[in-house]
Design a protein around this motif. Structure first.
Motif, PDB file in Angstrom:
ATOM      1  N   ARG A 191     -38.806 -12.095  51.178  1.00  0.00           N
ATOM      2  CA  ARG A 191     -37.611 -12.931  51.212  1.00  0.00           C
ATOM      3  C   ARG A 191     -37.559 -13.765  49.939  1.00  0.00           C
ATOM      4  O   ARG A 191     -38.564 -14.332  49.525  1.00  0.00           O
ATOM      5  CB  ARG A 191     -37.644 -13.844  52.434  1.00  0.00           C
ATOM      6  N   SER A 192     -36.389 -13.824  49.329  1.00  0.00           N
ATOM      7  CA  SER A 192     -36.236 -14.612  48.109  1.00  0.00           C
ATOM      8  C   SER A 192     -36.345 -16.095  48.424  1.00  0.00           C
ATOM      9  O   SER A 192     -35.707 -16.591  49.355  1.00  0.00           O
ATOM     10  CB  SER A 192     -34.876 -14.320  47.465  1.00  0.00           C
ATOM     11  N   SER A 193     -37.143 -16.797  47.657  1.00  0.00           N
ATOM     12  CA  SER A 193     -37.319 -18.232  47.859  1.00  0.00           C
ATOM     13  C   SER A 193     -37.897 -18.845  46.596  1.00  0.00           C
ATOM     14  O   SER A 193     -38.744 -18.238  45.939  1.00  0.00           O
ATOM     15  CB  SER A 193     -38.261 -18.508  49.036  1.00  0.00           C
ATOM     16  N   ARG A 194     -37.477 -20.055  46.284  1.00  0.00           N
ATOM     17  CA  ARG A 194     -38.060 -20.762  45.146  1.00  0.00           C
ATOM     18  C   ARG A 194     -39.392 -21.399  45.516  1.00  0.00           C
ATOM     19  O   ARG A 194     -40.028 -22.017  44.656  1.00  0.00           O
ATOM     20  CB  ARG A 194     -37.102 -21.846  44.647  1.00  0.00           C
ATOM     21  N   TYR A 195     -39.816 -21.235  46.770  1.00  0.00           N
ATOM     22  CA  TYR A 195     -40.999 -21.957  47.228  1.00  0.00           C
ATOM     23  C   TYR A 195     -42.130 -21.035  47.685  1.00  0.00           C
ATOM     24  O   TYR A 195     -43.069 -21.478  48.342  1.00  0.00           O
ATOM     25  CB  TYR A 195     -40.623 -22.904  48.369  1.00  0.00           C
ATOM     26  N   ASN A 196     -42.080 -19.763  47.339  1.00  0.00           N
ATOM     27  CA  ASN A 196     -43.156 -18.862  47.744  1.00  0.00           C
ATOM     28  C   ASN A 196     -44.516 -19.344  47.246  1.00  0.00           C
ATOM     29  O   ASN A 196     -45.547 -19.093  47.880  1.00  0.00           O
ATOM     30  CB  ASN A 196     -42.883 -17.445  47.235  1.00  0.00           C
ATOM     31  N   TRP A 197     -44.559 -20.031  46.114  1.00  0.00           N
ATOM     32  CA  TRP A 197     -45.812 -20.528  45.551  1.00  0.00           C
ATOM     33  C   TRP A 197     -46.500 -21.540  46.471  1.00  0.00           C
ATOM     34  O   TRP A 197     -47.708 -21.772  46.348  1.00  0.00           O
ATOM     35  CB  TRP A 197     -45.555 -21.159  44.182  1.00  0.00           C
ATOM     36  N   MET A 198     -45.778 -22.150  47.402  1.00  0.00           N
ATOM     37  CA  MET A 198     -46.388 -23.116  48.320  1.00  0.00           C
ATOM     38  C   MET A 198     -47.384 -22.451  49.258  1.00  0.00           C
ATOM     39  O   MET A 198     -48.269 -23.111  49.809  1.00  0.00           O
ATOM     40  CB  MET A 198     -45.307 -23.812  49.150  1.00  0.00           C
ATOM     41  N   ALA A 208     -28.861 -22.179  49.718  1.00  0.00           N
ATOM     42  CA  ALA A 208     -27.735 -21.453  49.131  1.00  0.00           C
ATOM     43  C   ALA A 208     -28.177 -20.333  48.208  1.00  0.00           C
ATOM     44  O   ALA A 208     -27.350 -19.527  47.768  1.00  0.00           O
ATOM     45  CB  ALA A 208     -26.835 -22.425  48.367  1.00  0.00           C
ATOM     46  N   LEU A 209     -29.476 -20.283  47.885  1.00  0.00           N
ATOM     47  CA  LEU A 209     -29.973 -19.274  46.936  1.00  0.00           C
ATOM     48  C   LEU A 209     -30.702 -18.190  47.719  1.00  0.00           C
ATOM     49  O   LEU A 209     -31.912 -18.248  47.931  1.00  0.00           O
ATOM     50  CB  LEU A 209     -30.895 -19.925  45.906  1.00  0.00           C
ATOM     51  N   GLY A 210     -29.943 -17.196  48.152  1.00  0.00           N
ATOM     52  CA  GLY A 210     -30.516 -16.188  49.034  1.00  0.00           C
ATOM     53  C   GLY A 210     -30.924 -14.905  48.366  1.00  0.00           C
ATOM     54  O   GLY A 210     -31.242 -13.930  49.052  1.00  0.00           O
ATOM     55  N   SER A 211     -30.917 -14.864  47.036  1.00  0.00           N
ATOM     56  CA  SER A 211     -31.303 -13.640  46.336  1.00  0.00           C
ATOM     57  C   SER A 211     -32.053 -13.986  45.059  1.00  0.00           C
ATOM     58  O   SER A 211     -31.927 -15.092  44.528  1.00  0.00           O
ATOM     59  CB  SER A 211     -30.070 -12.798  45.996  1.00  0.00           C
ATOM     60  N   ASP A 212     -32.806 -13.036  44.560  1.00  0.00           N
ATOM     61  CA  ASP A 212     -33.524 -13.243  43.304  1.00  0.00           C
ATOM     62  C   ASP A 212     -32.556 -13.527  42.164  1.00  0.00           C
ATOM     63  O   ASP A 212     -32.818 -14.360  41.301  1.00  0.00           O
ATOM     64  CB  ASP A 212     -34.358 -12.002  42.961  1.00  0.00           C
TER      65      ASP A 212
END
Length: 576
Positions: free
Chosen positions: A472-479, A534-538
């Motif tokens: 799943r696209s997310s800016r927080y995968n690094w967490m 709101a950011l649901g894609s790479d």
């Protein structure tokens, strides 16, 4: 006079045609080289360096940190609560370890670097302050490591690949090896007697005639490339996009190298266009292969510091990569190019005969390192005599020099001998017999359980080497790395990009890791980090990051800003 003019014209025309022909050939070769580059920045070393120099350093403030994807107020609140909970946990659980790390970091430049590059730089300031990482350990036992506070964690760092068979095994190698050469001590220059057994075993494992020893994997790669250039009388080396071969400039020509490499081509992995370049050019000395690239062709290990979007499984199967390597072998043989397997990292993780055996391809030169030293630093080059010879019989001053004071240190050679002798035991033969099936089953089992729980994370693997993929696209995968650590899983500084299991993991040990992995993913999901806002894609994430960078450049020039008023500079935590 007319005749003379006519002859001159003809000569000029011929020269012009010849010059045009040369230019066309050069242009054609240049275009072929361009087509063989991977389309990513990793495939364009010079361009990547230029762009990296332009990336501005900006940091999210407290409010932006939790809403970088335009999440709702409710989701941002959940994230903030979880972030604060984890921060308190880390500071309480690792108090002594963190204190010593902070004191040492003032004097250890490596620590300063790793602490600054655990997460994407926009999040680094607050993450670094809230989640300081400890870098000190007190002991190791079985498949666990224990820090200065007494916290035991399952080790998934693999000591960057050294730990193949478990720390207890290497402790034994060091102890027994030291006892065997204790009478000799640190005598250098001459060889300890057991080195003869080492070279015989390495020659048999590699299928090569000769061996040379070096102090590190990077140094071994340097010598192998130098030998290839010496014997082919060609200058260029070819490395494949994304592959790591150490920090030497010629094999690390992109970001991280202060100067461009002039004798290096970075070409696409698994590409017919790359094969065409190898067939057509006459300046290529060698092709370097890091077999771990089968796990992520044309990409490096995806460190959490660069994980700004999802990373679906990009691995290829064993048969497909073996087929590519066989094509490469055939072209190199046809064109007199040295095929070089860099097995510093994967050596003995794939098979007793390394990647050559695993993929069924015979290389001209092979390097080993990491685990083969029995727990001590080592680099090894193995090759046939025609590539390993360092002088020419008919030109006594034409040599390929390589020496090193510590290249055959008695204690290293003794620990190595303990490791190599162990490879011939029935225990090791049995371990490799079911090797692939064991790790295929373990990976599939964990992935199935993750999918059943609706968790957007999967693992892909090459033998016991894993990388975590986010579905799943997310800016927080690094967490996710912090949740894994909180569950008692020790990771290297690049986080979830590379997990390395030692082969002494029992089924019970692996199950304990799997349970912790799932628990970490469930906690990550409850914390709202995988809610995409709101950011649901790479693509949407990448566009947002580009806009942030442009806004950072534009903001100082707005009326009333410090730059517009003639003041240069902007705070690190500039708000967008």
């Amino acid at each position: 006079m007319g005749i003379e003019w006519s002859v001159s014209s003809v000569v000029g025309l011929v020269l012009a045609v010849l010059l045009l022909g040369v230019l066309i050939l050069k242009l054609k070769a240049r275009l072929a080289l361009s087509r063989a580059k991977h389309r990513s920045l990793g495939g364009h070393s010079r361009l990547s360096r230029r762009i990296a120099a332009l990336v501005p350093n900006y940091a999210f403030d407290d409010a932006q940190f939790f809403r970088a994807d335009d999440a709702s107020t409710e989701i941002a609140g959940r994230r903030r609560s979880e972030f604060e909970r984890l921060s308190r946990l880390f500071r309480t659980r690792y108090q002594r370890t963190l204190q010593q790390t902070a004191e040492a970091a003032r004097h250890i430049s490596d620590l300063q670097f790793t602490e600054s590059y655990r997460v994407p730089f926009q999040f680094s300031r607050l993450a670094k302050a809230s989640f300081p990482m400890g870098s000190f350990l007190a002991s190791s036992e079985g498949v666990k490591v224990t820090d200065l506070d007494g916290n035991a964690s399952y080790d998934l760092t693999g000591s960057y690949g050294v730990n193949l068979l478990g720390y207890d095994f290497y402790k034994g190698c060091l102890e027994r090896g030291a006892a065997r050469v204790g009478a000799l001590g640190p005598v250098l220059g001459s060889y300890p007697s057991l080195i003869a057994d080492n070279v015989a075993r390495l020659a048999r494992i590699s299928g090569k005639d000769e061996v040379s020893f070096h102090m590190s994997g990077t140094e071994a790669v340097m010598q192998a490339v130098r030998l290839a250039r010496y014997h082919t009388r060609r200058s260029q080396l070819v490395r494949l996009c994304g592959a790591y071969h150490g920090w030497w400039g010629d094999v690390q020509p992109g970001v991280g190298n202060p100067v461009p490499a002039h004798d290096t081509y970075t070409l696409a992995d698994m590409s017919e266009a790359t094969l065409e370049v190898l067939r057509s050019r006459t300046d290529i000395a060698c092709v370097l292969i890091n077999p771990s690239q089968a796990l992520y062709p044309n990409h490096g290990a995806p460190a959490d510091s660069t994980l700004v979007h999802s990373r679906p499984d990009a691995s290829v199967d064993r048969a497909a990569y073996a087929g590519w390597l066989k094509q490469l072998r055939a072209v190199c043989s046809e064109r007199g190019i040295v095929l070089f397997f860099d097995e510093i990292f994967v050596g003995f993780r794939l098979a007793l005969g390394g990647a050559q055996e695993y993929f069924g391809v015979d290389a001209d030169l092979v390097t080993y390192g990491k685990t083969v030293g029995g727990g001590l630093p080592i680099g090894v080059v193995c090759g046939h005599h025609k590539y390993m010879k360092r002088f020419r019989d008919d030109r006594p001053a034409d040599v390929c020099f390589a020496r090193g004071t510590f290249n055959s240190h008695p204690y290293v050679m003794a620990a190595m001998n303990e490791f190599l002798r162990h490879l011939d035991t029935p225990e090791m033969q049995a371990l490799y017999r079911d090797f692939d099936a064991t790790w295929d089953r373990r990976t599939a089992s964990l992935n199935r359980r993750l999918a059943e729980r609706g968790l957007p994370v999967q693992a892909t693997h090459l033998a016991s080497i894993w990388t975590v993929c986010y579905t799943r696209s997310s800016r927080y995968n690094w967490m996710f790395q912090y949740y894994l650590r909180a569950e008692g899983l020790a990771l290297s500084w690049i986080g979830t990009g590379r997990l390395i299991f030692s082969l002494n993991y029992t089924e019970d040990d692996f199950e304990a890791v799997a349970e912790r992995f799932i628990a970490a993913a469930e906690a990550m999901q409850r914390g709202g980090w995988w809610e995409v806002g709101a950011l649901g894609s790479d693509r949407a994430i990448k566009r947002r990051i580009l806009r942030e960078m442009l806004a950072h450049y534009a903001a100082p020039w707005k009326p009333g800003s410090r730059k517009a008023d003639g003041v240069v500079g902007r705070p690190l935590d500039a708000r967008l």
